[in-house]
Write a protein that holds these residues in place. Structure first.
Motif, PDB file in Angstrom:
ATOM      1  N   UNK A 206       5.959   5.693  -3.114  1.00 48.36           N
ATOM      2  CA  UNK A 206       6.693   5.431  -1.880  1.00 48.36           C
ATOM      3  C   UNK A 206       6.019   6.008  -0.647  1.00 48.36           C
ATOM      4  N   UNK A 207       4.735   5.667  -0.462  1.00 50.12           N
ATOM      5  CA  UNK A 207       4.023   6.120   0.733  1.00 50.12           C
ATOM      6  C   UNK A 207       2.809   5.218   0.956  1.00 50.12           C
ATOM      7  N   UNK A 208       2.382   5.085   2.216  1.00 49.13           N
ATOM      8  CA  UNK A 208       1.144   4.345   2.501  1.00 49.13           C
ATOM      9  C   UNK A 208      -0.075   5.194   2.110  1.00 49.13           C
ATOM     10  N   UNK A 227      -3.948   9.887   2.568  1.00 46.80           N
ATOM     11  CA  UNK A 227      -2.696   9.541   3.227  1.00 46.80           C
ATOM     12  C   UNK A 227      -2.694  10.092   4.651  1.00 46.80           C
ATOM     13  N   UNK A 228      -3.226   9.332   5.592  1.00 46.13           N
ATOM     14  CA  UNK A 228      -3.231   9.844   6.976  1.00 46.13           C
ATOM     15  C   UNK A 228      -1.831  10.047   7.528  1.00 46.13           C
ATOM     16  N   UNK A 229      -0.877   9.218   7.116  1.00 37.86           N
ATOM     17  CA  UNK A 229       0.491   9.360   7.595  1.00 37.86           C
ATOM     18  C   UNK A 229       1.141  10.655   7.143  1.00 37.86           C
ATOM     19  N   UNK A 512       2.374   2.132  -1.718  1.00 41.25           N
ATOM     20  CA  UNK A 512       1.208   1.949  -2.581  1.00 41.25           C
ATOM     21  C   UNK A 512       1.706   1.465  -3.933  1.00 41.25           C
ATOM     22  N   UNK A 513       1.210   0.317  -4.354  1.00 43.14           N
ATOM     23  CA  UNK A 513       1.722  -0.337  -5.554  1.00 43.14           C
ATOM     24  C   UNK A 513       0.745  -0.198  -6.715  1.00 43.14           C
ATOM     25  N   UNK A 514       1.319  -0.009  -7.904  1.00 37.10           N
ATOM     26  CA  UNK A 514       0.533   0.087  -9.135  1.00 37.10           C
ATOM     27  C   UNK A 514       0.936  -1.075 -10.032  1.00 37.10           C
TER      28      UNK A 514
END
Length: 524
Positions: A206-208, A227-229, A512-514
């Motif tokens: 659950x994060x970019x 993860x720059x965010x 991010x998807x797996x």
């Protein structure tokens, strides 16, 4: 005389009573006449046979001793599971000349005495796998007059016909066209291509993120994500019990664009490339179980990193940083004893976007893609211990990402473009030639990868969904295979994790998807 008459009357009375009693005893002991067995209105029945016409369902109120059942012109089209389980002694079942289109997987369960089965002249296009398995003593089967579709769902029938002792009248395919009018018994199994694959969503992070790098350390599997965010390089660890990626550690990185793990002499290092605030190298201390900063990367040389590539040449460890600024330079660093030291400035002021290391035919090469000029190929000079420019990939004026793969004896390059088609090029010995163009408006990431002998290409876009292509060996090209709902991917990463084959898609705008690669047998 009066006494004689009285005695005679009394004797006759006793005789009459005795005769009446005997008659009653005979009636009680006698067998009743046979009772007519139950039979539905649509059927004609004897004690062990039933012949039914226009039945709306498989008749239920039949004698359990019935050994022969015939259904003709039935007013229903489906035979459900256990439809004949109330007739366990059935030996002959004639279901021909009806309009059956569907038979349940367990329609004939419980018929261990069945010897003859006729399903001829129906509308059957397929049959459930192993539907005849419970029929241990089946001697005759008639399937003629159906419209069998000889696809993967019928493959099991071809295999069964080749090994059964049951006598089966010849049956023919109605479709597909290439098998039309072919005898099912004669179909070669090699003609059934029934194994396919799929990428299914397996886990959502659950994060970019903008990069993903799997690595092994101390026999465990990890994943480093930029993860720059979240102002961090996040380290996840694969849980072999739960079969999931779990949080493990974080390295502070306010503007991380790439986190590159390297295991050198059993020591773990992570190169953290940042857009602002400088780039650094961290070392994992197993004693304190934490990352500590080892060294800085020269900010005058590397100003705006965009990609990192790590590799070994002749036993030495190197990493290269692609610099996308006007004033910086794509640079090469080499490990020496206790740190990484600058080895070479490769490419200055060209807005470089991606790096790809290729070690083929004993000639290490580094390909540098750029948003302002054609990709450049460097070849390693063992005498100078540096990369020397060898030429340009002139077929592509600019490229956001460059990757390579081998298929058979041929080497290929994949180049993504933000404006214009992405390209697949093949090395012809002295130059590259284009073999395929893939529509890819807004593409910043692509990745070829191999799973169990199947070769794929993931191609992302900022304006549409990600496309997965599969390599067609006969045509020597990629063909469209599947679409994945990934928003603005910045990388793709293939990661084997035990028996799970995973594809990670870090997204700049979303989660991010797996995805998990699964193999599907269409004949099952």
């Amino acid at each position: 005389m009066a006494g004689l008459r009285a005695r005679l009357g009394s004797g006759l009375g006793l005789l009459a009573l005795s005769t009446l009693g005997l008659c009653l005893m005979l009636q009680v002991g006698a067998k009743r006449p046979p009772k007519t067995p139950p039979c539905p209105p649509s059927c004609s029945c004897t004690r062990d046979t039933a012949f039914c016409v226009d039945s709306k369902a498989v008749p239920r109120n039949l004698p359990s001793e019935v050994i022969s059942l015939t259904l003709v012109n039935a007013a229903f089209s489906e035979i459900h599971d256990g439809a004949f389980s109330h007739l366990p002694l059935l030996q002959f079942l004639l279901l021909n000349s009806n309009k059956f289109t569907l038979i349940g997987d367990n329609a004939f369960t419980g018929l261990s005495h069945l010897q003859y089965l006729s399903l001829a002249n129906n509308n059957l296009q397929t049959l459930p796998r192993d539907i005849f398995r419970p029929l241990d003593i089946l001697s005759d089967l008639d399937l003629r007059g159906n419209s069998l579709n000889c696809d993967c769902k019928v493959k099991w029938l071809v295999e069964w016909l080749a090994h059964t002792n049951t006598t089966v009248a010849p049956i023919y395919c109605a479709s597909p066209p290439r098998f039309q009018e072919h005898k099912v018994q004669d179909l070669p199994l090699r003609e059934f291509d029934c194994i396919t694959t799929d990428f299914v969503l397996y886990q959502t992070l659950s994060f970019p993120a903008v990069s993903a790098e799997p690595f092994l350390y101390s026999s465990d599997l990890y994943l480093a994500l930029a993860q720059p965010g979240a102002s961090a390089c996040t380290i996840l660890k694969w849980d072999y019990v739960e079969r999931q990626l779990r949080d493990y550690d974080r390295i502070p990185a306010p503007s991380a664009v790439h986190c590159k793990p390297m295991v050198v002499d059993s020591q773990l290092y992570v190169v953290v490339a940042q857009l602002f605030g400088g780039s650094y190298i961290y070392h994992w201390d197993p004693n304190t179980t934490r990352f500590t900063k080892l060294q800085d990367i020269d900010p005058q040389r590397v100003r705006k990193p965009n990609d990192l590539e790590a590799f070994r040449i002749d036993g030495d460890w190197y990493f290269a940083v692609a610099d996308s600024s006007k004033a910086g330079a794509t640079s090469l660093y080499r490990w020496h004893q206790n740190g990484f030291y600058s080895q070479q400035a490769l490419h200055a002021w060209h807005r470089d976007t991606d790096l790809e290391f290729v070690d083929g035919e004993g000639k290490p090469r580094l390909i540098v893609s750029s948003s302002s000029q054609a990709p450049i190929i460097y070849q390693w000079s063992r005498t100078q211990k540096q990369f020397v420019a060898q030429g340009e990939v002139t077929q592509v004026p600019d490229a956001q990402a460059v990757k390579h793969f081998r298929a058979g004896r041929d080497s290929y390059l994949c180049l993504s473009r933000y404006i214009g088609d992405s390209k697949i090029l093949r090395w012809e010995g002295t130059r590259f030639s284009e073999v395929q163009a893939l529509p890819s408006r807004g593409s910043l990431a692509l990745q070829p990868f191999l799973v169990g002998g199947r070769r794929y290409l993931a191609l992302g876009s900022d304006f549409s969904f990600t496309q997965i292509y599969q390599w067609d060996e006969g045509r020597q090209k990629f063909v469209r295979f599947q679409e994945l709902a990934v928003q603005a991917p910045r990388a793709f990463c293939y990661m084997p994790a035990g028996d799970a084959q995973l594809l990670l898609a870090p997204s700049f705008k979303g989660q991010t998807l797996v995805y998990r690669h699964v193999v599907v047998d269409l004949s099952a």
